[in-house]
Design an enzyme around this catalytic site. Sequence first.
Site, PDB file in Angstrom:
ATOM      1  N   ASP A 137       0.845  -1.195   0.000  1.00 35.52           N
ATOM      2  CA  ASP A 137       0.000   0.000   0.000  1.00 35.52           C
ATOM      3  C   ASP A 137       0.881   1.246   0.000  1.00 35.52           C
ATOM      4  O   ASP A 137       1.830   1.354   0.781  1.00 35.52           O
ATOM      5  CB  ASP A 137      -0.908   0.001   1.231  1.00 35.52           C
ATOM      6  CG  ASP A 137      -1.950   1.112   1.194  1.00 35.52           C
ATOM      7  OD1 ASP A 137      -3.150   0.795   1.041  1.00 35.52           O
ATOM      8  OD2 ASP A 137      -1.561   2.301   1.300  1.00 35.52           O
ATOM      9  N   GLU A 186      -4.695   2.350  -4.477  1.00 32.71           N
ATOM     10  CA  GLU A 186      -3.251   2.429  -4.433  1.00 32.71           C
ATOM     11  C   GLU A 186      -2.682   1.253  -3.637  1.00 32.71           C
ATOM     12  O   GLU A 186      -1.679   1.379  -2.970  1.00 32.71           O
ATOM     13  CB  GLU A 186      -2.778   3.771  -3.842  1.00 32.71           C
ATOM     14  CG  GLU A 186      -3.723   4.410  -2.846  1.00 32.71           C
ATOM     15  CD  GLU A 186      -3.740   3.709  -1.499  1.00 32.71           C
ATOM     16  OE1 GLU A 186      -4.713   2.968  -1.245  1.00 32.71           O
ATOM     17  OE2 GLU A 186      -2.798   3.897  -0.688  1.00 32.71           O
TER      18      GLU A 186
HETATM   19  P1  GH3 Z   1      -1.840   5.589   4.035  1.00 26.59           P
HETATM   20  O1  GH3 Z   1      -0.410   5.819   4.220  1.00 26.59           O
HETATM   21  O2  GH3 Z   1      -2.570   5.391   5.298  1.00 26.59           O
HETATM   22  O3  GH3 Z   1      -2.089   4.440   3.078  1.00 26.59           O
HETATM   23  O4  GH3 Z   1      -2.435   6.900   3.385  1.00 26.59           O
HETATM   24  P2  GH3 Z   1      -3.110   7.077   1.982  1.00 26.59           P
HETATM   25  O5  GH3 Z   1      -3.345   8.513   1.736  1.00 26.59           O
HETATM   26  O6  GH3 Z   1      -2.344   6.373   0.936  1.00 26.59           O
HETATM   27  O7  GH3 Z   1      -4.385   6.230   2.203  1.00 26.59           O
HETATM   28  P3  GH3 Z   1      -5.893   6.429   1.882  1.00 26.59           P
HETATM   29  O8  GH3 Z   1      -6.431   5.064   1.758  1.00 26.59           O
HETATM   30  O9  GH3 Z   1      -6.520   7.345   2.890  1.00 26.59           O
HETATM   31  O10 GH3 Z   1      -5.970   7.158   0.506  1.00 26.59           O
HETATM   32  C1  GH3 Z   1      -5.686   6.533  -0.703  1.00 26.59           C
HETATM   33  C2  GH3 Z   1      -5.736   7.533  -1.764  1.00 26.59           C
HETATM   34  O11 GH3 Z   1      -5.402   6.962  -3.018  1.00 26.59           O
HETATM   35  C3  GH3 Z   1      -7.068   8.187  -1.916  1.00 26.59           C
HETATM   36  C4  GH3 Z   1      -7.378   8.107  -3.368  1.00 26.59           C
HETATM   37  O12 GH3 Z   1      -7.755   9.358  -3.911  1.00 26.59           O
HETATM   38  C5  GH3 Z   1      -6.099   7.657  -4.000  1.00 26.59           C
HETATM   39  N1  GH3 Z   1      -6.343   6.811  -5.142  1.00 26.59           N
HETATM   40  C6  GH3 Z   1      -6.958   5.602  -5.131  1.00 26.59           C
HETATM   41  N2  GH3 Z   1      -7.036   5.129  -6.406  1.00 26.59           N
HETATM   42  C7  GH3 Z   1      -6.470   6.036  -7.217  1.00 26.59           C
HETATM   43  C8  GH3 Z   1      -6.242   6.121  -8.636  1.00 26.59           C
HETATM   44  O13 GH3 Z   1      -6.609   5.234  -9.407  1.00 26.59           O
HETATM   45  N3  GH3 Z   1      -5.613   7.201  -9.107  1.00 26.59           N
HETATM   46  C9  GH3 Z   1      -5.200   8.205  -8.289  1.00 26.59           C
HETATM   47  N4  GH3 Z   1      -4.586   9.228  -8.836  1.00 26.59           N
HETATM   48  N5  GH3 Z   1      -5.421   8.177  -6.970  1.00 26.59           N
HETATM   49  C10 GH3 Z   1      -6.026   7.102  -6.434  1.00 26.59           C
HETATM   50 MG    MG Z   2      -2.151   4.265   1.068  1.00 27.85          MG
HETATM   51 MG    MG Z   3      -5.145   2.451   1.055  1.00 28.77          MG
END
Ligand code: GH3
Ligand code: MG
Ligand code: MG
Length: 480
Positions: free
Chosen positions: A358, A401
């Site tokens: 992650d 992610e």
């Molecule tokens: P942590 O260290 O706790 O994992 O923090 P984080 O910010 O990575 O975790 P969180 O799960 O709160 O947020 C994940 C973010 O990833 C939020 C979302 O907007 C972003 N994200 C998820 N899928 C995609 C994608 O396909 N493209 C982009 N650009 N961003 C994405």
């Molecule tokens: Mg994350």
């Molecule tokens: Mg996450």
Amino acid sequence: MEPSKVLIADDSPLALRTIEKLLTEAGLAVVTARDGLEALDKVVSDDIDLVILDVMMPRMNGYQACRLLKSEPTTRGVPVVILTSKDQEGDRFWGLETGADYYITKDSEPQRIVELVRNVLAAEGSRPRGRAAEGRRTSLDILSQVNDLLDRKLYEATILSEIGRVARGLVAKDETFTAVMSLVGRVADFAVGAMAFVEEEDLDVVLMVRRPATPAVVEEVKARLLDVVVREHGGAPFARVVARLFTPSGGPGGREEKTLDGFLTVPVTTSDRLAGVLALGGRRVARMSPETVAFLGQVANQAYIVMENARLFERVRNLSVRDSLTDLYNHRHAMELVSVEFTRVGRYQEAFSLLMIDVDDFKKVNDEYGHPAGDAVLKELARVIKETVRTVDVVGRYGGEEFVAVLPHTPHGEALETAERIRLRIHDHVFPAGERKVHVTVSVGVASYPSANVDSPSTLIREADKALYRAKEAGRDRVA
Ligand code: GH3
Ligand code: MG
Ligand code: MG
């Protein structure tokens, strides 16, 4: 006018007498029987206007008698009332299956039985008489007819259940098709068989040569099938017709068919829409009994369900295996691979591991550089992870992610090393984000099988998730 004649079959003399008395008092002629077989005998040889059958009777029960009455053309029209002891769902189910027309529970008011009988007889109007006169049959005839029918029903049930079993055993569409058609061949001795599947604008046709036939015969089956499908489909031609031909070895053989001497089609509809058509060609197809033709309707339906499943399975498999952004395996497929690995390893007693990866604080990347830059980072991340693992390892995108890596033949210690390598590579990597450059880190959770707490694919995933959580808690950019 002659009174209407009602037959009551019940093995309890008391019940028989009670109902007989009720109906006689109501002005009806009553014939009694002590079991289903006797009832059947009397209905076939006498002019009976209505049959009341108790469910539980010796020799032949009410449902069996009902099924036989409803499957015999000369008695099919006689209304059947099933006398159930309780108003049970199961009784209703079997009653419907066997074609009973009405039900009444034994403990209902006597008057209700009389009312029901009156209403049914009134609704039936005056049925033409003399049915029985045209062919009085002996009990021996009845018994042999019963046996024939039971044989046929058993045979039909066996064929249908075997077709169903094909669905559980096979997944590949082509194998399923040839297996299903071989079973159809046991019902109808065809030379060339085909199934057409309607898919919106397109038509998918599969053909199978079962007995020797010339290419011209195969072509004619296909052409005539297409005609029928277009007609059944409301006359609109299809944008695209894809046809494939199978000639499995080990068919029944026989003299080569040079002309198409028999041809039959069975359309299959699902919820009012034409799903497809089953076509059978060959000289023996022309000589099928009406019972077989009727049964083919059921066979075709069952065959379509099985084939549709196989086709759906294959489509899902082909189309939605990869994630479009990263080109890694998608969540569903990655999980499927975990299951496959689990089963395989269980058999060979090997270890394998799962990494849950992650990205740390990925939200900040998006916030600072924009979502498209975030996407580019994810794409690059996928590439870096793939480059870091072996070719036998499988990398998937678990979600936004989050990534997973399935590492075959890898015990926990080695998996931790791989995870650490991935973590370091990403830590050191410079990701392009438009004009600017980004650094990101990942946390990795590792779980392995065999190990305590892991006894299924889902518990393995749960353990990896827990490890990932620990890595995050411990400060991110680390392996746990
Ligand atoms: P942590 O260290 O706790 O994992 O923090 P984080 O910010 O990575 O975790 P969180 O799960 O709160 O947020 C994940 C973010 O990833 C939020 C979302 O907007 C972003 N994200 C998820 N899928 C995609 C994608 O396909 N493209 C982009 N650009 N961003 C994405
Ligand atoms: Mg994350
Ligand atoms: Mg996450």
